[in-house]
Design a protein around this motif. Structure first.
Motif, PDB file in Angstrom:
ATOM      1  N   UNK A   1       0.828  -1.209   0.000  1.00 12.23           N
ATOM      2  CA  UNK A   1       0.000   0.000   0.000  1.00 12.23           C
ATOM      3  C   UNK A   1       0.861   1.257   0.000  1.00 12.23           C
ATOM      4  N   UNK A   2       2.121   1.120   0.404  1.00 10.09           N
ATOM      5  CA  UNK A   2       3.041   2.266   0.370  1.00 10.09           C
ATOM      6  C   UNK A   2       3.429   2.648  -1.053  1.00 10.09           C
ATOM      7  N   UNK A   3       3.036   1.826  -2.036  1.00  9.61           N
ATOM      8  CA  UNK A   3       3.311   2.133  -3.440  1.00  9.61           C
ATOM      9  C   UNK A   3       2.130   2.851  -4.105  1.00  9.61           C
ATOM     10  N   UNK A   4       1.129   3.200  -3.321  1.00  3.30           N
ATOM     11  CA  UNK A   4      -0.074   3.849  -3.845  1.00  3.30           C
ATOM     12  C   UNK A   4      -0.087   5.312  -3.410  1.00  3.30           C
ATOM     13  N   UNK A   5      -0.412   6.207  -4.340  1.00  2.00           N
ATOM     14  CA  UNK A   5      -0.522   7.631  -4.021  1.00  2.00           C
ATOM     15  C   UNK A   5      -1.991   7.958  -3.751  1.00  2.00           C
ATOM     16  N   UNK A   6      -2.270   8.457  -2.566  1.00  2.00           N
ATOM     17  CA  UNK A   6      -3.617   8.881  -2.184  1.00  2.00           C
ATOM     18  C   UNK A   6      -3.654  10.400  -2.118  1.00  2.00           C
ATOM     19  N   UNK A   7      -4.584  10.981  -2.824  1.00  2.00           N
ATOM     20  CA  UNK A   7      -4.770  12.438  -2.782  1.00  2.00           C
ATOM     21  C   UNK A   7      -6.044  12.721  -1.993  1.00  2.00           C
ATOM     22  N   UNK A   8      -5.874  13.169  -0.755  1.00  2.00           N
ATOM     23  CA  UNK A   8      -7.030  13.394   0.115  1.00  2.00           C
ATOM     24  C   UNK A   8      -7.868  14.582  -0.328  1.00  2.00           C
ATOM     25  N   UNK A   9      -7.287  15.480  -1.105  1.00  6.45           N
ATOM     26  CA  UNK A   9      -8.034  16.674  -1.516  1.00  6.45           C
ATOM     27  C   UNK A   9      -9.154  16.339  -2.506  1.00  6.45           C
ATOM     28  N   UNK A  10      -8.874  15.433  -3.455  1.00  3.39           N
ATOM     29  CA  UNK A  10      -9.903  15.120  -4.447  1.00  3.39           C
ATOM     30  C   UNK A  10     -10.346  13.647  -4.401  1.00  3.39           C
ATOM     31  N   UNK A  11      -9.957  12.927  -3.327  1.00  5.59           N
ATOM     32  CA  UNK A  11     -10.330  11.523  -3.121  1.00  5.59           C
ATOM     33  C   UNK A  11      -9.854  10.645  -4.294  1.00  5.59           C
ATOM     34  N   UNK A  12      -8.624  10.876  -4.756  1.00 10.35           N
ATOM     35  CA  UNK A  12      -8.137  10.099  -5.900  1.00 10.35           C
ATOM     36  C   UNK A  12      -7.034   9.132  -5.485  1.00 10.35           C
ATOM     37  N   UNK A  13      -6.871   8.077  -6.313  1.00 14.12           N
ATOM     38  CA  UNK A  13      -5.897   7.019  -6.085  1.00 14.12           C
ATOM     39  C   UNK A  13      -5.072   6.834  -7.354  1.00 14.12           C
ATOM     40  N   UNK A  14      -3.752   6.673  -7.167  1.00 12.92           N
ATOM     41  CA  UNK A  14      -2.860   6.425  -8.312  1.00 12.92           C
ATOM     42  C   UNK A  14      -1.886   5.304  -7.949  1.00 12.92           C
ATOM     43  N   UNK A  15      -1.846   4.259  -8.775  1.00 15.12           N
ATOM     44  CA  UNK A  15      -0.873   3.183  -8.597  1.00 15.12           C
ATOM     45  C   UNK A  15       0.456   3.627  -9.207  1.00 15.12           C
ATOM     46  N   UNK A  16       1.558   3.406  -8.496  1.00 18.01           N
ATOM     47  CA  UNK A  16       2.872   3.775  -9.023  1.00 18.01           C
ATOM     48  C   UNK A  16       3.533   2.620  -9.776  1.00 18.01           C
ATOM     49  N   UNK A  17       2.953   1.422  -9.675  1.00 17.63           N
ATOM     50  CA  UNK A  17       3.499   0.247 -10.350  1.00 17.63           C
ATOM     51  C   UNK A  17       2.400  -0.384 -11.203  1.00 17.63           C
ATOM     52  N   UNK A  18       2.614  -0.581 -12.493  1.00 14.06           N
ATOM     53  CA  UNK A  18       1.605  -1.253 -13.326  1.00 14.06           C
ATOM     54  C   UNK A  18       1.311  -2.662 -12.798  1.00 14.06           C
ATOM     55  N   UNK A  19       0.051  -3.053 -12.900  1.00 15.70           N
ATOM     56  CA  UNK A  19      -0.338  -4.385 -12.445  1.00 15.70           C
ATOM     57  C   UNK A  19      -0.775  -4.448 -11.000  1.00 15.70           C
ATOM     58  N   UNK A  20      -0.733  -3.337 -10.283  1.00 21.57           N
ATOM     59  CA  UNK A  20      -1.241  -3.317  -8.908  1.00 21.57           C
ATOM     60  C   UNK A  20      -2.764  -3.361  -8.930  1.00 21.57           C
ATOM     61  N   UNK A  21      -3.352  -3.814  -7.837  1.00 19.65           N
ATOM     62  CA  UNK A  21      -4.819  -3.818  -7.730  1.00 19.65           C
ATOM     63  C   UNK A  21      -5.218  -3.987  -6.275  1.00 19.65           C
ATOM     64  N   UNK A  22      -6.416  -3.532  -5.969  1.00 22.47           N
ATOM     65  CA  UNK A  22      -6.986  -3.645  -4.624  1.00 22.47           C
ATOM     66  C   UNK A  22      -7.940  -4.826  -4.540  1.00 22.47           C
ATOM     67  N   UNK A  23      -8.001  -5.418  -3.347  1.00 24.09           N
ATOM     68  CA  UNK A  23      -9.026  -6.406  -3.015  1.00 24.09           C
ATOM     69  C   UNK A  23      -9.478  -6.090  -1.593  1.00 24.09           C
ATOM     70  N   UNK A  24     -10.750  -5.744  -1.439  1.00 24.55           N
ATOM     71  CA  UNK A  24     -11.282  -5.329  -0.137  1.00 24.55           C
ATOM     72  C   UNK A  24     -11.958  -6.469   0.608  1.00 24.55           C
ATOM     73  N   UNK A  25     -11.619  -7.717   0.228  1.00 24.11           N
ATOM     74  CA  UNK A  25     -12.268  -8.871   0.844  1.00 24.11           C
ATOM     75  C   UNK A  25     -12.080  -8.983   2.337  1.00 24.11           C
TER      76      UNK A  25
END
Length: 334
Positions: free
Chosen positions: A159-183
């Motif tokens: 998760x430290x490889x993900x950029x979170x922008x709290x101002x506009x609630x946006x998410x950016x992956x810094x590495x291609x092929x990353x993905x979330x699973x909220x299970x």
């Protein structure tokens, strides 16, 4: 000799008595309706939901319908197997450009970030590449992943490889092929939302169970002092451990490696992935967390399952109302 006035007085008294009797019967009927047990079981979110309410039948039906709606909304939000879900759309595009989240998804991601920080990375919603590799979403062949394959998947985890922008609630992956699973957190969140929905119907007695994520209502079942909850023996899931919990107005979640697993080369590997080692869990035990919210109980049970007693003690001292039960083979009945 009975006068007209006397007869009128007796008739009035009888009428009042009849009215009082009718009122008492109506009150008894209402009490009986409030204590009527209602059950509904249905599949959802890759598991089974079980609802038990003590209220009038019509009220229970309406409350159960509201729970179904809540679970469907959460499924549509974060089902990684549905390409149209918001989470899948995030996973598909966040490596290319920032993905702006809905307030609901953003809330889940904020809670996941808190869980990641508290657990020192044990609870990590970016572990999906490892889950894919080990065949939890699509079965692999009969061989174990190689060290090279594990290392490659781990390069897309963290998760430290993900950029979170709290101002506009946006998410950016810094590495291609990353993905979330909220299970590991979505079911608890769904239970919390379902409890809120049911509470609007004035229901004070009942249980919501979503695949082992439980919410026990504020008041116990009729004629009891508390809800009695048994914990499965991790060595034999047809048995319960000797200790029975008696609780009200709390949430519970149990994480174990005996319910969902893959078998490779004749060996079972539990579905709870360790993002640090890149390997799924092995060994026979389970973790049950009692907490004020189902969301908190959900992710804590997963994190403590991976990190063990040290994190359990830290959780109990850090979060009010949290208690942890770690069940091992030696805890079973003789």
């Amino acid at each position: 000799m009975m006068t007209g006035r006397t007869r009128f007085g007796i008739a009035l008294a009888l009428l009042l008595l009849a009215g009082m009797l009718l009122l008492v019967l109506q009150l008894l009927h209402r009490v009986s309706e409030r204590n009527t047990r209602f059950d509904r079981i249905f599949p959802v979110m890759g598991t089974v939901a079980e609802l038990t309410f003590f209220t009038s039948p019509g009220n229970a039906q309406s409350a159960a319908d509201a729970v179904v709606d809540v679970f469907d909304e959460v499924t549509n939000l974060c089902n990684v197997h549905d390409p149209e879900s918001e989470l899948s759309r995030l996973n598909a595009t966040a490596a290319e450009k920032p993905f702006v989240c809905s307030p609901e998804l953003w809330f889940l991601l904020l809670e996941s970030r808190k869980a990641y920080a508290f657990s020192d990375g044990a609870f990590d919603i970016t572990s999906k590449p490892l889950m894919d590799l080990w065949g939890f979403y699509q079965k692999r062949g009969g061989s174990l992943p190689t060290e090279l394959e594990i290392a490659e998947a781990q390069s897309r985890v963290g998760l430290n490889k993900v950029i979170f922008n709290d101002d506009d609630r946006s998410v950016k992956f810094t590495v291609p092929g990353m993905s979330f699973d909220l299970g590991g957190i979505a079911k608890g969140y769904a239970v919390d939302r379902a409890f809120e929905a049911v509470s609007k119907f004035g229901i004070r007695r009942g249980v919501i169970n979503l695949g082992g994520n439980l919410r026990l209502f504020p008041e116990p079942p009729p004629g009891r002092n508390a809800y009695r909850v048994g914990v499965r023996n991790p060595e034999n899931k047809s048995e319960l451990l000797e200790e029975t919990l008696e609780l009200c107005n709390v949430s519970l979640s149990t994480s174990g490696d005996y319910e969902r697993f893959v078998t490779i080369g004749g060996v079972q590997y539990g579905h709870i992935m360790n993002p640090v080692t890149g390997r799924p869990t092995q060994g026979t035990h389970s973790v049950t967390v009692i907490a004020p919210s189902a969301l908190l109980a959900d992710w804590l049970s997963t994190a403590i399952f991976l990190q063990g007693e040290a994190l359990a003690h830290r959780a109990e001292s850090s979060f009010g109302g949290v208690a942890v039960l770690i069940a091992r083979p030696t805890d079973k009945k003789p």
